[in-house]
Design a protein around this motif. Structure first.
Motif, mmCIF file in Angstrom:
data_model
loop_
_atom_site.group_PDB
_atom_site.id
_atom_site.type_symbol
_atom_site.label_atom_id
_atom_site.label_comp_id
_atom_site.label_asym_id
_atom_site.label_seq_id
_atom_site.Cartn_x
_atom_site.Cartn_y
_atom_site.Cartn_z
ATOM 1 N N UNK A 55 -24.049 35.361 56.901
ATOM 2 C CA UNK A 55 -25.324 35.657 55.870
ATOM 3 C C UNK A 55 -25.987 34.281 55.722
ATOM 4 N N UNK A 56 -27.297 34.596 55.529
ATOM 5 C CA UNK A 56 -28.147 33.311 55.353
ATOM 6 C C UNK A 56 -28.956 33.509 53.974
ATOM 7 N N UNK A 57 -29.348 32.774 53.162
ATOM 8 C CA UNK A 57 -30.004 32.639 52.097
ATOM 9 C C UNK A 57 -31.391 32.286 52.476
ATOM 10 N N UNK A 58 -32.210 33.360 52.816
ATOM 11 C CA UNK A 58 -33.577 32.788 53.103
ATOM 12 C C UNK A 58 -34.488 32.521 51.878
ATOM 13 N N UNK A 59 -35.084 31.425 51.711
ATOM 14 C CA UNK A 59 -36.000 31.008 50.592
ATOM 15 C C UNK A 59 -37.321 30.791 51.329
#
Length: 277
Positions: free
Chosen positions: A77-81
């Motif tokens: 999973x990634x935290x897209x900002x």
């Protein structure tokens, strides 16, 4: 849907400690100069000032306070900002995220939020998060702002976003990632934690989407924080985001809004948890 990623929320605890350290360092320099001469003292003075510069200009520096660079997970999973909104592109960005089943946190500029309040509310309605990205976005001189201006930039943006959105943001990102010593005090007062990043392709300035993609892909790993932008002057952020999301899908990564959690404590932002569901 539960969120498998935890983002540790660390508010600066001692925002003015750097003053004490700096004064002690200068006292030591003065003593060395008096006792042993400038040849010994001058290098220490140079190191002290270079450390201040490094701590300000490096986005993941923790010299003046905590900076989050990844989330706790071993899943893909990634935290897209997404920085610099809201903008005319925000509705298209939201449609693109929906098409890929992706969630993101939008770091919003206060004065732009006042221009596009409906975009702020739509971001939340579609299940994404928001964060504080200053009120005026002084790209070239945010790093050099004094304590009063820095406080106003952060506090005014926080007030705007809270009023429009009806929730209080818990995350802050410095403009261009450069946080000088005066950032920590307003973050502590407002309960904000600073978010940096792990992967970026300089899409705010680079107009070639494939070049951006190559840079980001080299830095991918479970739990990384990906920095993207909207509304750049070159006008190709949507193309870039399209390629990024396609590649994330191909590699089996999901973009999620993590649960913010106090270090060693319970979840602190039920609204963020709700938005991620």
């Amino acid at each position: 849907m539960s969120v498998p990623a935890i983002a540790v929320h660390r508010v600066p605890r001692h925002p003015n400690a750097w003053w004490v350290v700096l004064l002690l360092a200068h006292w030591l320099v003065a003593w060395l100069w008096w006792s042993y001469g400038w040849q010994v003292a001058l290098p220490l003075l140079a190191v002290t000032h270079l450390a201040m510069v490094w701590g300000t200009l490096r986005p993941d520096s923790r010299l003046f306070g905590p900076a989050l660079t990844r989330v706790a997970t071993d899943q893909r999973v990634l935290w897209l900002t997404i920085d610099d909104g809201p903008s005319d592109e925000t509705p298209a960005v939201l449609d693109l995220l929906d098409a890929h089943g992706a969630k993101a946190t939008f770091f919003l500029v206060g004065e732009r939020a006042r221009r596009y309040p409906e975009h702020v509310r739509e971001i939340l309605r579609r299940g994404h998060g928001i964060g504080n990205h200053s009120d005026s976005h002084f790209t070239r001189r945010f790093w050099a702002l004094g304590p009063r201006t820095m406080r106003d930039e952060i506090e005014h943006a926080q007030a705007t976003l809270t009023e429009i959105a009806g929730i209080r943001p818990v995350w802050f990102r410095a403009v261009v990632g450069m946080a000088n010593p005066f950032v920590a005090a307003p973050l502590q007062r407002l309960g904000l934690a600073r978010v940096a990043w792990t992967a970026r392709g300089f899409d705010g300035a680079v107009s070639d989407p494939r070049r951006v993609l190559r840079r980001v892909e080299r830095q991918l790993a479970p739990g990384v924080i990906v920095l993207a932008h909207e509304g750049a002057r070159h006008g190709r952020n949507l193309e870039t985001l399209t390629l990024l999301l396609q590649r994330f899908d191909e590699l089996g990564y999901r973009c999620v809004v993590p649960v913010p959690q106090m270090a060693g404590g319970p979840d602190i932002a039920p609204v963020e948890t709700r938005l991620a569901d």
